[in-house]
Write a protein that holds these residues in place. Structure first.
Motif, PDB file in Angstrom:
ATOM      1  N   UNK A 111      -7.930   8.408  -1.786  1.00 32.58           N
ATOM      2  CA  UNK A 111      -7.442   7.045  -1.948  1.00 32.58           C
ATOM      3  C   UNK A 111      -5.991   6.930  -1.457  1.00 32.58           C
ATOM      4  N   UNK A 112      -5.177   7.931  -1.843  1.00 37.27           N
ATOM      5  CA  UNK A 112      -3.784   7.916  -1.391  1.00 37.27           C
ATOM      6  C   UNK A 112      -3.687   8.025   0.133  1.00 37.27           C
ATOM      7  N   UNK A 113      -4.540   8.915   0.715  1.00 32.44           N
ATOM      8  CA  UNK A 113      -4.538   9.080   2.160  1.00 32.44           C
ATOM      9  C   UNK A 113      -4.944   7.789   2.863  1.00 32.44           C
ATOM     10  N   UNK A 114      -5.965   7.124   2.344  1.00 33.31           N
ATOM     11  CA  UNK A 114      -6.413   5.871   2.937  1.00 33.31           C
ATOM     12  C   UNK A 114      -5.344   4.793   2.872  1.00 33.31           C
ATOM     13  N   UNK A 115      -4.657   4.700   1.699  1.00 29.81           N
ATOM     14  CA  UNK A 115      -3.592   3.704   1.567  1.00 29.81           C
ATOM     15  C   UNK A 115      -2.468   3.958   2.571  1.00 29.81           C
ATOM     16  N   UNK A 116      -2.064   5.236   2.704  1.00 27.26           N
ATOM     17  CA  UNK A 116      -0.989   5.555   3.640  1.00 27.26           C
ATOM     18  C   UNK A 116      -1.405   5.275   5.088  1.00 27.26           C
ATOM     19  N   UNK A 117      -2.667   5.537   5.414  1.00 32.30           N
ATOM     20  CA  UNK A 117      -3.141   5.316   6.771  1.00 32.30           C
ATOM     21  C   UNK A 117      -3.159   3.825   7.109  1.00 32.30           C
ATOM     22  N   UNK A 118      -3.732   3.018   6.216  1.00 34.18           N
ATOM     23  CA  UNK A 118      -3.775   1.569   6.450  1.00 34.18           C
ATOM     24  C   UNK A 118      -2.358   0.994   6.481  1.00 34.18           C
ATOM     25  N   UNK A 119      -1.497   1.509   5.595  1.00 30.60           N
ATOM     26  CA  UNK A 119      -0.104   1.042   5.579  1.00 30.60           C
ATOM     27  C   UNK A 119       0.582   1.319   6.905  1.00 30.60           C
ATOM     28  N   UNK A 136       0.826  -1.208   0.000  1.00 28.81           N
ATOM     29  CA  UNK A 136       0.000   0.000   0.000  1.00 28.81           C
ATOM     30  C   UNK A 136       0.862   1.261   0.000  1.00 28.81           C
ATOM     31  N   UNK A 137       2.018   1.182   0.667  1.00 23.89           N
ATOM     32  CA  UNK A 137       2.895   2.341   0.716  1.00 23.89           C
ATOM     33  C   UNK A 137       3.494   2.660  -0.651  1.00 23.89           C
ATOM     34  N   UNK A 138       3.910   1.639  -1.406  1.00 24.77           N
ATOM     35  CA  UNK A 138       4.545   1.897  -2.697  1.00 24.77           C
ATOM     36  C   UNK A 138       3.532   2.267  -3.778  1.00 24.77           C
ATOM     37  N   UNK A 139       2.256   1.951  -3.529  1.00 28.30           N
ATOM     38  CA  UNK A 139       1.237   2.384  -4.487  1.00 28.30           C
ATOM     39  C   UNK A 139       0.947   3.882  -4.354  1.00 28.30           C
ATOM     40  N   UNK A 140       1.270   4.451  -3.195  1.00 23.42           N
ATOM     41  CA  UNK A 140       0.958   5.854  -2.948  1.00 23.42           C
ATOM     42  C   UNK A 140       1.553   6.819  -3.953  1.00 23.42           C
ATOM     43  N   UNK A 141       2.862   6.777  -4.249  1.00 21.18           N
ATOM     44  CA  UNK A 141       3.440   7.723  -5.218  1.00 21.18           C
ATOM     45  C   UNK A 141       2.806   7.632  -6.600  1.00 21.18           C
TER      46      UNK A 141
END
Length: 628
Positions: A115-123, A79-84
């Motif tokens: 979506x990016x915020x959610x991914x970073x939060x769950x990560x 999830x972290x690497x999908x953020x950028x």
């Protein structure tokens, strides 16, 4: 029956007396701290990979937890690497609106950013839980390692502690284990997330731009080569660091324990000089280890910055040519940073890992030490107390025999006194009976049973021991006496104290039996400490009794009283009394005179005086000269 009356502290066995084995003692003191001006231990090279593999095997019982931690780490990193990549898409939405291709789609932009915020939060939550699980696994593993070392210490023979200085051994089981725990805790979680980040980021970089990905990957072999070259030099320095730390601790422990002796002989300057030398050695080794391993991170930063410059230039050219979008270049620059950062973190963890493995190897040396022979056989039957030495030979050092072909018999209830010059083997005889050491040949029989076939705990539970070198633990006088028999009643403890004249001086103390004795027993006199150990033996009510200069530290008047108590204690027990003061063993049933590990005379006090032999010479040396 009862527990052994004289407990043995782990650092050094109480029965080990240097005067009885000068050759061996000299060899045993060859390590660090063997005297205020002792030698140095041999350096053992660090075998990094096998030691690291063995260290990681300590985590094997935590397999389930580790698998869960890895799953959480993978999920968090994905999830972290999908953020950028998603943020790059948001940049393209804004860029399209700014360049006039149409209005900015704020709804799409908002959804993308959410979506990016959610991914970073769950990560972040996944990685937080992963760190919690992994740290718990590490701490439980280190706790098992400590338990293993403690169990191992209790299985080691007394000869092992004779060869090790207490400060060095304590450094291994405290400082080194703490360093192992710190290294594992700090490195495992970060190494796991860093390696997974490198893998995930590498995949995403090839998805965005294979050309830029190849440029970024060029830094890997350069980084690996640099880390390997620096790491090899750091390994040697970390080994030297922890070896020097152990030597310094050994000297400090010895100097502080013997502070009164140091001052009596005016050797403060020499002790300070040795301290300064060893302190400097720790400084040089620690500085070298930290400095050399610390070169890794700035070197990695330099390589990462060069890589960033190249990617920025090539990426800008590809945007200008229309090959890549601005969002893709932005995402790739973020990925390049994410790529070099974990590599830098891995490099920075290398020095911690090397230090931890160096400490682990020192701990493994303790765990790999040769143990005493395994106990076998069943417990003893009802013990009458007949002791027989049958052609016993023993030496502390190979090719330097101390006792050869010794035979003697002590009948139940007899008091056997052992006298002789220093180094004759008197205490060694007792060490063999207690199975602190095992003879090279011959047998020692207790009521016809070979003690080598009897569990040590069963044998020692039948023996009470009072040594010249008293040992009391940090606790009250009451608890120190009760150590002889934990289930004893208050009345029994008080009776033992009264019989051995402990009660006489305890009543004068402000806290009485609740008086707490410090670690060195400095708040009671040497004679009072010895009386407490005699009371402990009295309370144990053993079948066999061993008295090794048990009244050497008491005054003459108290000695007479204690002799009366000891006579009552020896009643109906087989007793071995080691004495230099011949006045204390005149009433012994049998007196053995030892010289150079052999019994040269035996008989009663009157019989030996009539022979005018070795015993007569000892007696004349003590009393005739005094009369003159």
């Amino acid at each position: 029956m009862s527990t052994p009356t004289t407990p043995r502290p782990a650092p050094a066995g109480p029965a080990a007396k240097a005067p009885e084995r000068p050759a061996y003692a000299a060899q045993a003191r060859g390590g660090p701290g063997g005297g205020p001006f002792g030698g140095r231990v041999q350096e053992k090279s660090l075998n990094f990979l096998p030691s690291l593999r063995r260290l990681l095997q300590q985590l094997r019982p935590e397999r389930g937890v580790l698998v869960g931690a890895i799953v959480l780490a993978v999920a968090g990193i994905v999830m972290s690497v999908l953020g950028p990549r998603i943020l790059g898409h948001a940049t393209d939405i804004i860029f399209a609106g700014v360049t006039g291709r149409g209005p900015v789609d704020f709804r799409a932009l908002g959804d993308t950013l959410l979506l990016a915020l959610g991914l970073y939060l769950v990560s972040s939550l996944a990685l937080l839980l992963q760190g919690y699980l992994l740290n718990g696994a590490v701490q439980r593993s280190v706790r098992r390692l400590r338990d293993g070392v403690e169990t191992k210490i209790n299985r080691l023979p007394l000869s092992y502690f004779d060869r090790q200085t207490r400060g060095e051994l304590l450094s291994r089981v405290t400082n080194d284990i703490d360093n192992v725990a710190q290294s594992l805790q700090q490195t495992l979680s970060q190494l796991l997330t860093s390696l997974l980040t490198v893998i995930g980021v590498t995949v995403m970089m090839f998805v965005v731009s294979p050309v830029l990905a190849v440029i970024a990957l060029v830094t890997i072999p350069v980084s690996v080569l640099l880390t390997t070259v620096i790491g090899k030099r750091a390994q040697r320095m970390f080994v030297a660091q922890w070896r020097s730390t152990g030597e310094l601790n050994s000297h400090i422990e010895e100097a502080f324990t013997g502070q009164s002796l140091v001052k009596v002989f005016g050797r403060q300057r020499e002790v300070e000089q040795v301290f300064a030398e060893r302190n400097d050695a720790v400084y040089r080794a620690s500085f070298g280890a930290q400095f050399i391993s610390g070169l890794i991170m700035p070197s990695m930063f330099f390589i990462g910055n060069l890589n960033y410059v190249v990617i920025a230039v090539v990426g800008g050219l590809r945007v200008a040519s229309g090959t890549l979008s601005l969002g893709d270049v932005q995402a790739f620059i973020q990925y390049s940073r994410q790529f070099t950062q974990p590599l830098t973190q891995v490099a920075s963890m290398a020095n911690l890992l090397q230090s931890g493995v160096a400490s682990a190897e020192r701990v493994f040396e303790v765990l790999d030490a040769e143990e005493q022979t395994v106990d076998g056989g069943a417990g003893l039957p009802v013990v009458r107390g007949r002791v027989e030495f049958d052609d016993v030979s023993f030496s502390y050092v190979e090719d330097q025999p101390l006792i050869e072909g010794l035979s003697l018999t002590a009948e139940p209830g007899q008091t056997v006194a052992i006298v002789g010059p220093t180094g004759a083997g008197k205490t060694t005889l007792v060490n063999l009976l207690m199975r602190f050491y095992d003879p090279q040949s011959g047998r020692i029989l207790l009521d016809g049973v070979d003690v080598a076939t009897v569990p040590r705990a069963a044998l020692r539970s039948e023996v009470g021991m009072v040594l010249q070198d008293t040992w009391l633990f940090h606790g009250s006088i009451h608890d120190n006496i009760a150590y002889g028999r934990p289930d004893a009643s208050e009345a029994d403890i008080l009776a033992a104290a009264e019989a051995t004249y402990v009660d006489r001086f305890v009543r004068s103390l402000p806290d009485g039996y609740a008086t707490v004795i410090d670690e060195e027993g400095s708040n009671v006199s040497a004679g009072e400490r010895q009386l407490i150990t005699i009371a402990r033996a009295f309370l144990a009510d053993p079948t066999l009794l061993i008295l090794d200069e048990a009244t050497s530290s008491v005054d003459t008047r108290t000695e007479v009283l204690v002799q009366q108590a000891m006579a009552a204690l020896r009643s109906e027990r087989t007793s071995f009394v080691i004495a230099h003061r011949l006045s204390t063993i005149r009433d012994a049933d049998v007196i053995l005179v030892m010289e150079a590990g052999a019994i040269v005379e035996q008989g009663s006090h009157e019989q030996l005086l009539e022979r005018r032999g070795a015993y007569w010479r000892l007696y004349e040396a003590q009393f005739a000269a005094a009369v003159e």
